[in-house]
Write a protein that holds these residues in place. Sequence first.
Motif, PDB file in Angstrom:
ATOM      1  N   ALA A   1     -20.344  34.904 -35.054  1.00  0.00           N
ATOM      2  CA  ALA A   1     -20.934  34.388 -36.336  1.00  0.00           C
ATOM      3  C   ALA A   1     -19.745  33.470 -36.980  1.00  0.00           C
ATOM      4  CB  ALA A   1     -21.482  35.589 -37.241  1.00  0.00           C
ATOM      5  N   GLY A   2     -18.539  34.000 -36.947  1.00  0.00           N
ATOM      6  CA  GLY A   2     -17.429  33.038 -37.477  1.00  0.00           C
ATOM      7  C   GLY A   2     -16.979  31.929 -36.852  1.00  0.00           C
TER       8      GLY A   2
ATOM      9  N   GLN B   1     -26.539  33.955 -51.058  1.00  0.00           N
ATOM     10  CA  GLN B   1     -26.935  34.394 -49.710  1.00  0.00           C
ATOM     11  C   GLN B   1     -25.656  35.572 -49.227  1.00  0.00           C
ATOM     12  OE1 GLN B   1     -29.661  34.017 -46.872  1.00  0.00           O
ATOM     13  NE2 GLN B   1     -28.305  36.014 -47.172  1.00  0.00           N
ATOM     14  N   TYR B   2     -24.394  35.080 -49.452  1.00  0.00           N
ATOM     15  CA  TYR B   2     -23.262  36.200 -48.952  1.00  0.00           C
ATOM     16  C   TYR B   2     -23.402  37.222 -49.835  1.00  0.00           C
ATOM     17  CZ  TYR B   2     -18.525  37.657 -47.996  1.00  0.00           C
ATOM     18  OH  TYR B   2     -17.475  38.181 -47.602  1.00  0.00           O
ATOM     19  N   ALA B   3     -23.716  37.227 -50.947  1.00  0.00           N
ATOM     20  CA  ALA B   3     -23.820  38.470 -51.854  1.00  0.00           C
ATOM     21  C   ALA B   3     -25.024  39.448 -51.406  1.00  0.00           C
ATOM     22  CB  ALA B   3     -24.213  38.090 -53.544  1.00  0.00           C
ATOM     23  N   LEU B   4     -26.192  38.603 -51.018  1.00  0.00           N
ATOM     24  CA  LEU B   4     -27.290  39.585 -50.557  1.00  0.00           C
ATOM     25  C   LEU B   4     -27.029  40.156 -49.053  1.00  0.00           C
ATOM     26  CD1 LEU B   4     -30.250  40.004 -50.779  1.00  0.00           C
ATOM     27  CD2 LEU B   4     -30.705  37.971 -49.702  1.00  0.00           C
ATOM     28  N   PHE B   5     -26.219  39.347 -48.112  1.00  0.00           N
ATOM     29  CA  PHE B   5     -25.630  40.015 -47.115  1.00  0.00           C
ATOM     30  C   PHE B   5     -24.854  41.260 -47.381  1.00  0.00           C
ATOM     31  CE2 PHE B   5     -25.727  35.809 -44.442  1.00  0.00           C
ATOM     32  CZ  PHE B   5     -26.675  36.187 -43.962  1.00  0.00           C
ATOM     33  N   ALA B   6     -23.846  40.988 -48.242  1.00  0.00           N
ATOM     34  CA  ALA B   6     -23.002  42.175 -48.598  1.00  0.00           C
ATOM     35  C   ALA B   6     -23.978  43.515 -49.567  1.00  0.00           C
ATOM     36  CB  ALA B   6     -22.084  41.799 -49.683  1.00  0.00           C
ATOM     37  N   ASN B   7     -24.862  43.175 -50.236  1.00  0.00           N
ATOM     38  CA  ASN B   7     -25.670  44.316 -50.882  1.00  0.00           C
ATOM     39  C   ASN B   7     -26.641  44.717 -49.933  1.00  0.00           C
ATOM     40  OD1 ASN B   7     -24.008  44.125 -52.992  1.00  0.00           O
ATOM     41  ND2 ASN B   7     -25.352  42.292 -53.987  1.00  0.00           N
ATOM     42  N   THR B   8     -26.741  44.418 -48.659  1.00  0.00           N
ATOM     43  CA  THR B   8     -27.918  44.928 -47.846  1.00  0.00           C
ATOM     44  C   THR B   8     -27.217  45.730 -46.749  1.00  0.00           C
ATOM     45  OG1 THR B   8     -29.121  42.909 -48.104  1.00  0.00           O
ATOM     46  CG2 THR B   8     -29.683  44.539 -46.348  1.00  0.00           C
ATOM     47  N   ARG B   9     -27.694  47.032 -46.419  1.00  0.00           N
ATOM     48  CA  ARG B   9     -26.997  47.809 -45.644  1.00  0.00           C
ATOM     49  C   ARG B   9     -28.140  48.173 -44.381  1.00  0.00           C
ATOM     50  NH1 ARG B   9     -22.184  46.386 -46.561  1.00  0.00           N
ATOM     51  NH2 ARG B   9     -21.396  46.562 -48.698  1.00  0.00           N
TER      52      ARG B   9
ATOM     53  N   ALA C   1     -20.939  32.848 -42.710  1.00  0.00           N
ATOM     54  CA  ALA C   1     -20.994  34.063 -41.911  1.00  0.00           C
ATOM     55  C   ALA C   1     -20.712  35.345 -42.629  1.00  0.00           C
ATOM     56  CB  ALA C   1     -20.009  34.045 -40.737  1.00  0.00           C
ATOM     57  N   TYR C   2     -21.398  36.478 -42.163  1.00  0.00           N
ATOM     58  CA  TYR C   2     -21.059  37.708 -42.772  1.00  0.00           C
ATOM     59  C   TYR C   2     -21.206  38.588 -41.681  1.00  0.00           C
ATOM     60  CZ  TYR C   2     -20.766  41.867 -45.896  1.00  0.00           C
ATOM     61  OH  TYR C   2     -20.442  43.003 -46.523  1.00  0.00           O
ATOM     62  N   ASN C   3     -20.312  39.274 -41.408  1.00  0.00           N
ATOM     63  CA  ASN C   3     -20.504  40.289 -40.186  1.00  0.00           C
ATOM     64  C   ASN C   3     -21.058  39.607 -38.988  1.00  0.00           C
ATOM     65  OD1 ASN C   3     -18.992  42.353 -41.375  1.00  0.00           O
ATOM     66  ND2 ASN C   3     -21.123  43.466 -42.268  1.00  0.00           N
TER      67      ASN C   3
END
Length: 409
Positions: free
Chosen positions: A333-334, A401-409, A378-380
């Motif tokens: 992803a990176g 979008q980044y915050a949404l990635f971070a807040n979704t588990r 990219a996030y994970n």
Amino acid sequence: MRIRYALLAAVTMVLSACGATLSGQALPGEIDVRTLDVGSYPTEPLNAHDDDPVPPFYEMYEVAAMRIADYVINSRDVDAQMTYGKRATTVSAGVMPSALGDEPAMSAVAKKHKMLYGFESSGAAKDSRVETYGGWPTKKADNRLTATTMVLQFPDADRAAAAAKEFYDTDFGMQEGRNQPVALPEHPAALSHWRPDSPFLRTVLPHGPYVIAFLLSVPTPDQQALTTLASNAYTEQIEALAKTTPLTDEQVMTLPWDPDHLLIRTLNPDQLANPEGAGYYLVTGKHGILHYSGDQLPTDRHYVDEQLTKMSAQQVALSWGSITVRTPDSSTAGRAVAEKLFPWQVEADAANAPNLPDSACVENKRPGASKRFSCLLAYNEYVGIVSSNQLLDAHQRAAAQYALFANTR
């Protein structure tokens, strides 16, 4: 006594280590997403305070149709020259695509034989459309090759066979005696017809509980060329369907919807969560998403495929203009961000979103670009892509979008 001395020595070693200087590099922790400028965009997933969204039963046929998209061939699979995607859509509620013939007449046949769901995908050798409304299809003269693939599933083989024959008989009967039957020796069960002064062929084939259909064209009226193209198309589509299994009506109702939470992770500005098979809110595999070139993705299927291949895309979600790609791991992803692997060609860099790690923004100056600015992040193992006509808005979408990635588990 020996045990006591051993314990004392161990304690002494631990205490000594506390004052030691360790070599290495300090790494920053994950950023506090609350500090990002996300504008008014949502940053929590739809299931943050509730269960996962579940479509109503009548929309589960859309989910089934999205599933089969990965097993429907596109125009490039029919002929490599047809790299331009034109449109794609799920088929449900018995409403037939115009490529199959007169829509009201074909829809009546589908409903009569209890069609469950289907998928339609179109493409061409040139970036121009095929018109199918008002009778027999036409196209611009400079579009050498065109193809529309349709795969429809019925409850069983008998109903599929009856539907295929009625589709053909009804369509052939509406052509005012101008069309002629065409045989396909390699697929004798196919029912096909063409018009000698037209470069098109329409053909349907029952295959188990499926009806496979094509609307094909070649540069000039040439029955042999059309027959060869249709035969190759059927061979490819039958091979693709062998990789999946048909669904019963009951199985359709219990299909998982977004089981890997890829759509849940994708920016959804208005929080609209119903399956939308024309490309606005859906999730498929890498092959299935190529059908949407020419709609929500750029028309060049070859280029989109190349970019997704470079990032080893495993699954792709489209959500009201936002895109998420699941890759195998965080390093992939990176790399997608570092190499700016947008699914379209970009012309210039743009300022990146403030304080947002692993992101890149570009300006889309090409004619026909749907939005002026796009950002990749990219996030994970996830790659997010957002776009807007204003750079500030693109930045806010990227941050959300980044915050949404971070807040979704």
